[in-house]
Design an enzyme around this catalytic site. Structure first.
Site, PDB file in Angstrom:
ATOM      1  N   HIS A   7       0.814  -1.215   0.000  1.00 18.80           N
ATOM      2  CA  HIS A   7       0.000   0.000   0.000  1.00 18.80           C
ATOM      3  C   HIS A   7       0.841   1.256   0.000  1.00 18.80           C
ATOM      4  O   HIS A   7       2.036   1.227   0.261  1.00 18.80           O
ATOM      5  CB  HIS A   7      -0.999   0.038   1.167  1.00 18.80           C
ATOM      6  CG  HIS A   7      -0.399   0.035   2.550  1.00 18.80           C
ATOM      7  ND1 HIS A   7      -0.134  -1.122   3.246  1.00 18.80           N
ATOM      8  CD2 HIS A   7      -0.040   1.047   3.385  1.00 18.80           C
ATOM      9  CE1 HIS A   7       0.349  -0.821   4.447  1.00 18.80           C
ATOM     10  NE2 HIS A   7       0.431   0.500   4.551  1.00 18.80           N
ATOM     11  N   GLU A  43      -8.451   4.346   9.572  1.00 26.26           N
ATOM     12  CA  GLU A  43      -7.978   4.149   8.200  1.00 26.26           C
ATOM     13  C   GLU A  43      -9.027   3.528   7.301  1.00 26.26           C
ATOM     14  O   GLU A  43      -9.938   2.829   7.764  1.00 26.26           O
ATOM     15  CB  GLU A  43      -6.732   3.255   8.205  1.00 26.26           C
ATOM     16  CG  GLU A  43      -6.997   1.918   8.882  1.00 26.26           C
ATOM     17  CD  GLU A  43      -6.213   0.777   8.269  1.00 26.26           C
ATOM     18  OE1 GLU A  43      -5.011   0.722   8.526  1.00 26.26           O
ATOM     19  OE2 GLU A  43      -6.811  -0.041   7.561  1.00 26.26           O
ATOM     20  N   GLN A  60      -3.959   3.394   1.411  1.00 32.93           N
ATOM     21  CA  GLN A  60      -4.345   3.415   2.834  1.00 32.93           C
ATOM     22  C   GLN A  60      -4.517   4.873   3.248  1.00 32.93           C
ATOM     23  O   GLN A  60      -3.543   5.613   3.373  1.00 32.93           O
ATOM     24  CB  GLN A  60      -3.242   2.758   3.676  1.00 32.93           C
ATOM     25  CG  GLN A  60      -3.544   2.698   5.163  1.00 32.93           C
ATOM     26  CD  GLN A  60      -2.451   1.959   5.920  1.00 32.93           C
ATOM     27  OE1 GLN A  60      -1.291   2.329   5.855  1.00 32.93           O
ATOM     28  NE2 GLN A  60      -2.832   0.919   6.639  1.00 32.93           N
ATOM     29  N   HIS A  84       3.706   7.260   3.780  1.00 30.37           N
ATOM     30  CA  HIS A  84       4.635   6.125   3.745  1.00 30.37           C
ATOM     31  C   HIS A  84       4.308   5.203   2.582  1.00 30.37           C
ATOM     32  O   HIS A  84       3.233   5.278   2.003  1.00 30.37           O
ATOM     33  CB  HIS A  84       4.620   5.348   5.067  1.00 30.37           C
ATOM     34  CG  HIS A  84       3.328   4.639   5.398  1.00 30.37           C
ATOM     35  ND1 HIS A  84       2.284   5.259   6.074  1.00 30.37           N
ATOM     36  CD2 HIS A  84       2.898   3.374   5.161  1.00 30.37           C
ATOM     37  CE1 HIS A  84       1.291   4.390   6.246  1.00 30.37           C
ATOM     38  NE2 HIS A  84       1.635   3.233   5.686  1.00 30.37           N
ATOM     39  N   GLU A 134       7.334   0.784   5.216  1.00 31.28           N
ATOM     40  CA  GLU A 134       6.706  -0.238   6.051  1.00 31.28           C
ATOM     41  C   GLU A 134       6.871  -1.595   5.359  1.00 31.28           C
ATOM     42  O   GLU A 134       6.875  -1.672   4.124  1.00 31.28           O
ATOM     43  CB  GLU A 134       5.215   0.117   6.178  1.00 31.28           C
ATOM     44  CG  GLU A 134       4.374  -0.847   6.992  1.00 31.28           C
ATOM     45  CD  GLU A 134       2.883  -0.437   7.007  1.00 31.28           C
ATOM     46  OE1 GLU A 134       2.554   0.737   6.706  1.00 31.28           O
ATOM     47  OE2 GLU A 134       2.058  -1.317   7.288  1.00 31.28           O
TER      48      GLU A 134
END
Ligand code: V0V
Ligand code: CO
Length: 153
Positions: A7, A43, A60, A84, A134
């Site tokens: 994502h 989220e 996301q 991110h 991530e």
């Protein structure tokens, strides 16, 4: 092995308004939504496409739930935008250890719980050319993503 873009995390101040922008502009629908108290986010996951490894790629959308959360602090400094990127792997433990061995700071000793019951960790943006990165292992085994993962509205 990192096998997909899992994502892209986008920080926003008003989740409902942002969901509506992505729906009205691109036709993307909410696949899943939840609150993650530990991470301080509400989220919405918008599923974009399936991937070669049997997983999927999402956007996301993230709204902070409290002023001291990482996303709230980031919004204060930068305003809304891309927060991110996340790579998918079948083995977040092994891959994060291997990456730690290359001198990149991994933020957690043990992966924590992420969206849809996944296990996640983060790499420090200062060691990744300014990109908060991530790593994610989905709760669904590769090849089974998308079956029964709906819900949580
Ligand atoms: C901070 N920096 C960033 C950044 N956040 N750079 C790029 N992208 C970001 N998102 C830079 C910042 O500009 C500073 O640079 C430096 O890092 C230190 O930042 P800070 O503002 O002092 O903040 P810290 O150090 O308190 O926190 C930064 C870290 C924190 C990365 C450690 O945000 C963190 O722990 N993030 C991981 C957790 C997270 O983000 N959770 C929300 C998503 P200068 O000014 O010194 O040059 S939750 C999620 O994705 C879930 C649940 C999921 O996917 O399932
Ligand atoms: Co994320």
């Amino acid at each position: 092995m990192l096998t997909r873009i899992d994502h892209i995390g986008i920080a926003c101040r008003d989740l409902d308004k942002t969901v509506e922008f992505y729906r009205a502009t691109y036709g993307f629908e909410v696949f899943h939504s939840e609150v993650n108290e530990e991470q301080g986010v509400r989220e919405a996951m918008l599923r974009i496409n399936g991937t070669d490894d049997g997983g999927a790629s999402y956007l996301q959308l993230l709204e902070p739930t409290r002023p001291d959360s990482t996303v709230a602090k980031w919004l204060e400094k930068n305003g809304e935008g891309v927060h991110h990127i996340a790579f998918g792997t079948a083995d977040v433990d092994g891959d994060s250890e291997a990456i730690r061995g290359k001198g990149v700071r991994v933020l957690y000793d043990e992966p924590r719980i992420g969206s849809m019951g996944s296990r996640i960790t983060f790499l420090h943006p200062k060691d990744c050319g300014g990109v908060l990165t991530e790593l994610v292992t989905s709760a669904q085994p590769a090849g089974h993503e998308g079956h029964g993962a709906h819900g949580g509205h």
